[in-house]
Design a protein around this motif. Structure first.
Motif, PDB file in Angstrom:
ATOM      1  N   GLN A 167       8.676  -8.198 -13.973  1.00  0.00           N
ATOM      2  CA  GLN A 167       9.468  -9.284 -14.542  1.00  0.00           C
ATOM      3  C   GLN A 167       9.744 -10.382 -13.523  1.00  0.00           C
ATOM      4  N   GLU A 168       9.968  -9.984 -12.282  1.00  0.00           N
ATOM      5  CA  GLU A 168      10.185 -10.985 -11.234  1.00  0.00           C
ATOM      6  C   GLU A 168       8.906 -11.761 -10.946  1.00  0.00           C
ATOM      7  N   LEU A 169       7.783 -11.090 -11.060  1.00  0.00           N
ATOM      8  CA  LEU A 169       6.495 -11.758 -10.889  1.00  0.00           C
ATOM      9  C   LEU A 169       6.299 -12.822 -11.966  1.00  0.00           C
ATOM     10  N   ILE A 170       6.658 -12.465 -13.193  1.00  0.00           N
ATOM     11  CA  ILE A 170       6.579 -13.425 -14.297  1.00  0.00           C
ATOM     12  C   ILE A 170       7.552 -14.575 -14.065  1.00  0.00           C
ATOM     13  N   ARG A 171       8.749 -14.240 -13.571  1.00  0.00           N
ATOM     14  CA  ARG A 171       9.744 -15.284 -13.319  1.00  0.00           C
ATOM     15  C   ARG A 171       9.269 -16.252 -12.240  1.00  0.00           C
ATOM     16  N   SER A 172       8.490 -15.755 -11.270  1.00  0.00           N
ATOM     17  CA  SER A 172       7.986 -16.641 -10.214  1.00  0.00           C
ATOM     18  C   SER A 172       7.067 -17.713 -10.790  1.00  0.00           C
ATOM     19  N   PHE A 173       6.270 -17.358 -11.815  1.00  0.00           N
ATOM     20  CA  PHE A 173       5.435 -18.346 -12.481  1.00  0.00           C
ATOM     21  C   PHE A 173       6.276 -19.270 -13.348  1.00  0.00           C
ATOM     22  N   ALA A 174       7.303 -18.707 -13.990  1.00  0.00           N
ATOM     23  CA  ALA A 174       8.127 -19.488 -14.910  1.00  0.00           C
ATOM     24  C   ALA A 174       8.891 -20.600 -14.212  1.00  0.00           C
ATOM     25  N   VAL A 175       9.312 -20.370 -12.953  1.00  0.00           N
ATOM     26  CA  VAL A 175      10.106 -21.377 -12.240  1.00  0.00           C
ATOM     27  C   VAL A 175       9.255 -22.273 -11.348  1.00  0.00           C
ATOM     28  N   SER A 176       7.942 -22.121 -11.396  1.00  0.00           N
ATOM     29  CA  SER A 176       7.062 -22.929 -10.546  1.00  0.00           C
ATOM     30  C   SER A 176       6.869 -24.306 -11.174  1.00  0.00           C
ATOM     31  N   GLY A 177       7.769 -25.217 -10.832  1.00  0.00           N
ATOM     32  CA  GLY A 177       7.768 -26.525 -11.467  1.00  0.00           C
ATOM     33  C   GLY A 177       6.708 -27.474 -10.969  1.00  0.00           C
ATOM     34  N   GLY A 178       6.056 -27.157  -9.840  1.00  0.00           N
ATOM     35  CA  GLY A 178       5.113 -28.104  -9.268  1.00  0.00           C
ATOM     36  C   GLY A 178       3.663 -27.872  -9.632  1.00  0.00           C
ATOM     37  N   LEU A 179       3.355 -26.862 -10.449  1.00  0.00           N
ATOM     38  CA  LEU A 179       1.958 -26.508 -10.674  1.00  0.00           C
ATOM     39  C   LEU A 179       1.197 -27.547 -11.490  1.00  0.00           C
ATOM     40  N   GLY A 180       1.855 -28.164 -12.468  1.00  0.00           N
ATOM     41  CA  GLY A 180       1.178 -29.191 -13.257  1.00  0.00           C
ATOM     42  C   GLY A 180       0.802 -30.396 -12.418  1.00  0.00           C
ATOM     43  N   SER A 181       1.749 -30.877 -11.624  1.00  0.00           N
ATOM     44  CA  SER A 181       1.466 -32.015 -10.752  1.00  0.00           C
ATOM     45  C   SER A 181       0.511 -31.615  -9.625  1.00  0.00           C
ATOM     46  N   PHE A 182       0.521 -30.334  -9.243  1.00  0.00           N
ATOM     47  CA  PHE A 182      -0.440 -29.821  -8.264  1.00  0.00           C
ATOM     48  C   PHE A 182      -1.869 -30.036  -8.759  1.00  0.00           C
ATOM     49  N   VAL A 183      -2.092 -29.744 -10.031  1.00  0.00           N
ATOM     50  CA  VAL A 183      -3.425 -29.916 -10.609  1.00  0.00           C
ATOM     51  C   VAL A 183      -3.854 -31.376 -10.550  1.00  0.00           C
ATOM     52  N   VAL A 184      -2.933 -32.285 -10.900  1.00  0.00           N
ATOM     53  CA  VAL A 184      -3.269 -33.705 -10.964  1.00  0.00           C
ATOM     54  C   VAL A 184      -3.438 -34.302  -9.573  1.00  0.00           C
ATOM     55  N   MET A 185      -2.563 -33.925  -8.649  1.00  0.00           N
ATOM     56  CA  MET A 185      -2.512 -34.605  -7.351  1.00  0.00           C
ATOM     57  C   MET A 185      -3.415 -33.987  -6.286  1.00  0.00           C
ATOM     58  N   LEU A 186      -3.892 -32.763  -6.524  1.00  0.00           N
ATOM     59  CA  LEU A 186      -4.768 -32.151  -5.528  1.00  0.00           C
ATOM     60  C   LEU A 186      -6.041 -32.964  -5.350  1.00  0.00           C
ATOM     61  N   LYS A 187      -6.562 -33.516  -6.453  1.00  0.00           N
ATOM     62  CA  LYS A 187      -7.797 -34.296  -6.345  1.00  0.00           C
ATOM     63  C   LYS A 187      -7.557 -35.663  -5.706  1.00  0.00           C
ATOM     64  N   MET A 188      -6.287 -36.017  -5.497  1.00  0.00           N
ATOM     65  CA  MET A 188      -5.957 -37.281  -4.832  1.00  0.00           C
ATOM     66  C   MET A 188      -5.635 -37.067  -3.357  1.00  0.00           C
ATOM     67  N   THR A 189      -5.828 -35.840  -2.881  1.00  0.00           N
ATOM     68  CA  THR A 189      -5.447 -35.483  -1.518  1.00  0.00           C
ATOM     69  C   THR A 189      -6.649 -35.550  -0.576  1.00  0.00           C
ATOM     70  N   LYS A 190      -6.429 -36.143   0.576  1.00  0.00           N
ATOM     71  CA  LYS A 190      -7.503 -36.242   1.571  1.00  0.00           C
ATOM     72  C   LYS A 190      -7.811 -34.870   2.169  1.00  0.00           C
ATOM     73  N   GLY A 191      -9.066 -34.692   2.572  1.00  0.00           N
ATOM     74  CA  GLY A 191      -9.441 -33.452   3.240  1.00  0.00           C
ATOM     75  C   GLY A 191      -9.822 -32.344   2.278  1.00  0.00           C
ATOM     76  N   SER A 192      -9.860 -31.144   2.806  1.00  0.00           N
ATOM     77  CA  SER A 192     -10.299 -29.980   2.041  1.00  0.00           C
ATOM     78  C   SER A 192      -9.258 -29.581   0.997  1.00  0.00           C
ATOM     79  N   PRO A 193      -9.640 -29.436  -0.281  1.00  0.00           N
ATOM     80  CA  PRO A 193      -8.704 -28.963  -1.305  1.00  0.00           C
ATOM     81  C   PRO A 193      -8.174 -27.564  -0.995  1.00  0.00           C
ATOM     82  N   LEU A 194      -9.010 -26.716  -0.376  1.00  0.00           N
ATOM     83  CA  LEU A 194      -8.586 -25.364  -0.041  1.00  0.00           C
ATOM     84  C   LEU A 194      -7.478 -25.389   1.003  1.00  0.00           C
TER      85      LEU A 194
END
Length: 333
Positions: A167-194
């Motif tokens: 349940q705590e593992l699920i909660r960690s995903f539930a409170v991860s507010g930056g993942l959507g913007s992570f998807v959008v902004m990673l391709k705007m980041t210089k250098g290696s995506p990894l």
């Protein structure tokens, strides 16, 4: 397209994640710390298909852009809803006393600030986010050091776990507010995506562990009777003999609330431009109006951690996997 550094990306995303941690409800324990740590590791591993797509410089499919836009509106609504709920214990006056009008007033003020921030562009936002993140890091460090000097180490083992590790593992995903913007902004980041992704998730792991463990040490004795353990821990922490930390925490909370919503707004506005290229004006306004509307719907519902976690997993794993499969199919034909 304007490019940002991996440090700026991490600052933008960690502000949203930290704000979500501030608003965490119900008790936290060592199991929470372990669940959040494993959740962060799994999020990094699940983001590998996304990292592969960005490394290939593959264009995001239109249907995926629509999904991500809907997800960002949803997460923006969650952030507004969290801010409304948490303000009851940190005393934002108009919102507490004004009901729906109070929520609209404070949301309108936040929206105006977000509109101004988003109008300056991603580069200005990312530079400002680094400063805001630095202030937050100093505050967290002060609270952590104070807690260590006044620690009740028995709280680490005395605090009962309210949730199982799963349940705590699920909660960690539930409170991860930056993942959507992570998807959008990673391709705007210089250098290696990894490397950029690893830098972000390492920072997230450190902040999550420090925040939760500090809260357990400080507020573990009253964990079962407090609705917002992170906020309560900040209020109970007293690093200076003549000044409580409440004022500093209130400032950091407010700044992080505004920046978190601004990040979602900028990312959503970027997607609007990609989905509807002719829509050139009022993109941010449109995104904010939709987020506030979503917030009223979300705040009227009970918590659905499994739904929130599923949406986050879909954003960083399911959708990129489908796009990778489509990409491989096009190469074969």
């Amino acid at each position: 397209m304007n490019k940002i550094s991996k440090g700026q990306l991490a600052a933008l995303l960690l502000i949203s994640d930290t704000f979500a941690l501030f608003c965490l409800t119900e008790s936290v324990s060592l199991v929470t710390a372990l669940g959040m740590s494993l959740g962060t590791l799994f999020q990094f591993l699940l983001s590998m298909p996304l990292i592969s797509l960005i490394s290939k410089q593959e264009k995001t499919a239109k249907w995926a852009e629509i999904f991500y836009f809907a997800y960002l509106v949803f997460r923006g609504g969650v952030l507004f809803s969290l801010q409304w709920k948490t303000s009851k214990v940190i005393y934002i006056p108009y919102e507490n006393s004004g009901g729906i009008m109070g929520k609209l007033l404070i949301s309108g003020l936040i929206a105006l600030v977000c509109l101004y921030i988003s109008s300056t562009g991603i580069k200005a936002l990312s530079r400002a986010a680094v400063i805001a993140a630095a202030v937050g890091a100093v505050s967290l460090t002060v609270i952590t050091i104070s807690s260590l000097f006044n620690a009740n180490w028995e709280n680490l083992t005395r605090t009962k776990a309210q949730y199982t590790l799963t349940q705590e593992l699920i909660r960690s995903f539930a409170v991860s507010g930056g993942l959507g913007s992570f998807v959008v902004m990673l391709k705007m980041t210089k250098g290696s995506p990894l490397k950029s992704s690893a830098f972000y998730f390492i920072g997230k792991l450190i902040i999550s562990l420090l925040t939760i463990l500090t809260s357990v040490i400080v507020a573990g004795g009253i964990m079962e009777v407090t609705d917002f353990p992170i906020v309560t821990a900040a209020q109970l922490s007293q690093p200076f003999s003549v000044q409580r930390i409440d004022s500093l925490f209130l400032i950091v909370f407010t700044v992080f609330a505004v920046f978190s919503i601004a990040v979602q707004t900028v990312a959503a506005a970027i997607l609007i431009g990609e989905i509807i290229p002719d829509f050139k004006r009022y993109r941010s306004t449109c995104a904010l109006v939709l987020m506030i509307g979503a917030a009223f719907v979300i705040s009227a519902c009970e918590r659905y951690d499994l739904l929130y976690a599923g949406a986050a997993a879909a954003a960083i794993f399911v959708v990129p996997v489908i796009m990778l499969l489509q990409y491989d199919r096009r190469k074969k034909t």
